[in-house]
Scaffold this motif. Structure first.
Motif, PDB file in Angstrom:
ATOM      1  N   SER A  32       0.777  -1.192  -0.132  1.00  0.00           N
ATOM      2  CA  SER A  32       0.100  -0.138  -0.071  1.00  0.00           C
ATOM      3  C   SER A  32       0.764   1.171   0.026  1.00  0.00           C
ATOM      4  N   PHE A  34       1.098   5.680  -0.182  1.00  0.00           N
ATOM      5  CA  PHE A  34       0.234   6.638   0.057  1.00  0.00           C
ATOM      6  C   PHE A  34       0.772   8.056  -0.217  1.00  0.00           C
ATOM      7  N   TYR A  36       0.713  12.207   0.956  1.00  0.00           N
ATOM      8  CA  TYR A  36       0.126  13.224   1.920  1.00  0.00           C
ATOM      9  C   TYR A  36       0.908  14.509   1.486  1.00  0.00           C
ATOM     10  N   PRO A  44       0.033  16.373   8.098  1.00  0.00           N
ATOM     11  CA  PRO A  44      -0.214  15.811   6.835  1.00  0.00           C
ATOM     12  C   PRO A  44      -1.543  15.275   6.574  1.00  0.00           C
ATOM     13  N   TYR A  51      -3.008   1.029  -4.727  1.00  0.00           N
ATOM     14  CA  TYR A  51      -2.576  -0.344  -4.270  1.00  0.00           C
ATOM     15  C   TYR A  51      -1.907  -1.422  -5.354  1.00  0.00           C
TER      16      TYR A  51
ATOM     17  N   ARG B  31      -6.633   1.395  15.601  1.00  0.00           N
ATOM     18  CA  ARG B  31      -5.067   1.779  15.602  1.00  0.00           C
ATOM     19  C   ARG B  31      -4.690   3.234  15.881  1.00  0.00           C
ATOM     20  N   TYR B  33      -1.262   5.895  16.688  1.00  0.00           N
ATOM     21  CA  TYR B  33       0.224   6.064  16.464  1.00  0.00           C
ATOM     22  C   TYR B  33       0.609   7.422  17.084  1.00  0.00           C
ATOM     23  N   SER B  94      -5.546   4.721  12.463  1.00  0.00           N
ATOM     24  CA  SER B  94      -5.977   3.994  10.988  1.00  0.00           C
ATOM     25  C   SER B  94      -6.963   2.846  11.374  1.00  0.00           C
ATOM     26  N   GLY B  99      -3.743  -2.208   4.442  1.00  0.00           N
ATOM     27  CA  GLY B  99      -3.477  -1.079   3.604  1.00  0.00           C
ATOM     28  C   GLY B  99      -4.152   0.168   4.270  1.00  0.00           C
ATOM     29  N   ALA B 100      -4.397  -0.095   5.452  1.00  0.00           N
ATOM     30  CA  ALA B 100      -5.247   1.142   6.243  1.00  0.00           C
ATOM     31  C   ALA B 100      -4.361   2.612   6.106  1.00  0.00           C
ATOM     32  N   GLU B 101      -5.213   3.569   5.572  1.00  0.00           N
ATOM     33  CA  GLU B 101      -4.858   4.806   5.564  1.00  0.00           C
ATOM     34  C   GLU B 101      -4.673   5.212   6.990  1.00  0.00           C
ATOM     35  N   GLN B 102      -3.673   6.415   7.256  1.00  0.00           N
ATOM     36  CA  GLN B 102      -3.441   6.867   8.484  1.00  0.00           C
ATOM     37  C   GLN B 102      -4.192   8.244   8.569  1.00  0.00           C
ATOM     38  N   TYR B 103      -4.689   8.949   9.404  1.00  0.00           N
ATOM     39  CA  TYR B 103      -5.376  10.173   9.649  1.00  0.00           C
ATOM     40  C   TYR B 103      -4.686  10.887  10.620  1.00  0.00           C
ATOM     41  N   PHE B 104      -4.114  12.127  10.472  1.00  0.00           N
ATOM     42  CA  PHE B 104      -3.374  12.926  11.470  1.00  0.00           C
ATOM     43  C   PHE B 104      -4.295  13.879  12.455  1.00  0.00           C
TER      44      PHE B 104
END
Lengths: 113, 113
Positions: A32, A34, A36, A44, A51, B31, B33, B94, B99-104
């Motif tokens: 995966s 990405f 940002y 970000p 993918y 999840r 971080y 996430s 393939g989970a996208e991370q959000y800040f």
């Protein structure tokens, strides 16, 4: 050590041009990818996910992935001054650290009027 | 309302003080971080948690500790702050999946004098 490398920049393009941002990664098992966007002093913001090999388009943004070459890119068409930001490439990790992302150091883009 | 919030947004503290940064999310993600960002060094992972009972060290965990109080809350502590911990700190979330996208979150600017 999983590495994600980006053009250090800065990249400067005129308004209306195509901006091309590049990223290579070391983990061949990554699945995966990405992009940002980060404005100065801000967090970000996810703008593209990809993918599968090939191109993925979303408005003025196109992400391109080539897993064989371990290469992912972001094209910004009709660049606008508001696109001026740092662009971060992120790649997931396989194995026991599934879900972790590894980030490049970013490429600073300036779009001048 | 923002999906990922961080408090405080700005903090100045003295060397040797204990400080806690808090992160809350309403996205329902499992999840979470913690990253720090320094100029020229990009985003570096401090700790991550894949669920309430799971805590993992990242690349630069020395001098930091975390607590996952609930699915929605993940706190980062600096037990005895030192000047080189001056940085921008981001929390991210996430969903599960490879393939989970991370959000800040919006970030916390921490200065240690």
């Amino acid at each position: 050590q999983k590495e994600v490398e980006q053009n250090s920049g800065p990249l400067s393009v005129p308004e209306g041009a195509i901006a091309s941002l590049n990223c290579t990664y070391s983990d061949r098992g990554s699945q995966s990818f990405f992009w940002y966007r980060q404005y100065s002093g801000k967090s970000p913001e996810l703008i593209m996910s990809i993918y599968s090999n090939g191109d993925k388009e979303d408005g003025r943004f196109t992400a391109q992935l080539n897993k064989a070459s371990q290469y992912v890119s972001l094209l910004i068409r009709d660049s606008q001054p508001s696109d001026s930001a740092t662009y971060l490439c992120a790649v997931n990790a396989r194995g026991s650290t599934l879900g972790r992302l590894y980030f490049g150091r970013g490429t600073q883009l300036t779009v001048w009027p | 309302d923002a999906d990922v919030t961080q408090t405080p947004r700005n903090r100045i503290t003295k060397t040797g003080k204990r400080i806690m940064l808090e992160c809350s999310q309403t996205k329902g993600h499992d999840r979470m971080y913690w990253y720090r960002q320094d100029p020229g060094l990009g985003l570096r992972l401090i700790y991550y948690s894949f669920d309430v009972k799971d805590i993992n060290k990242g690349e630069i965990s020395d001098g930091y500790s975390v607590s996952r109080q609930a699915q929605a809350k993940f706190s980062l502590s600096l037990e005895s702050a030192i000047p080189n911990q001056t940085a921008l700190y981001f929390c991210a979330t996430s969903d599960t999946g490879t393939g989970a996208e991370q959000y800040f979150g919006p970030g916390t600017r921490l200065t240690v004098t």
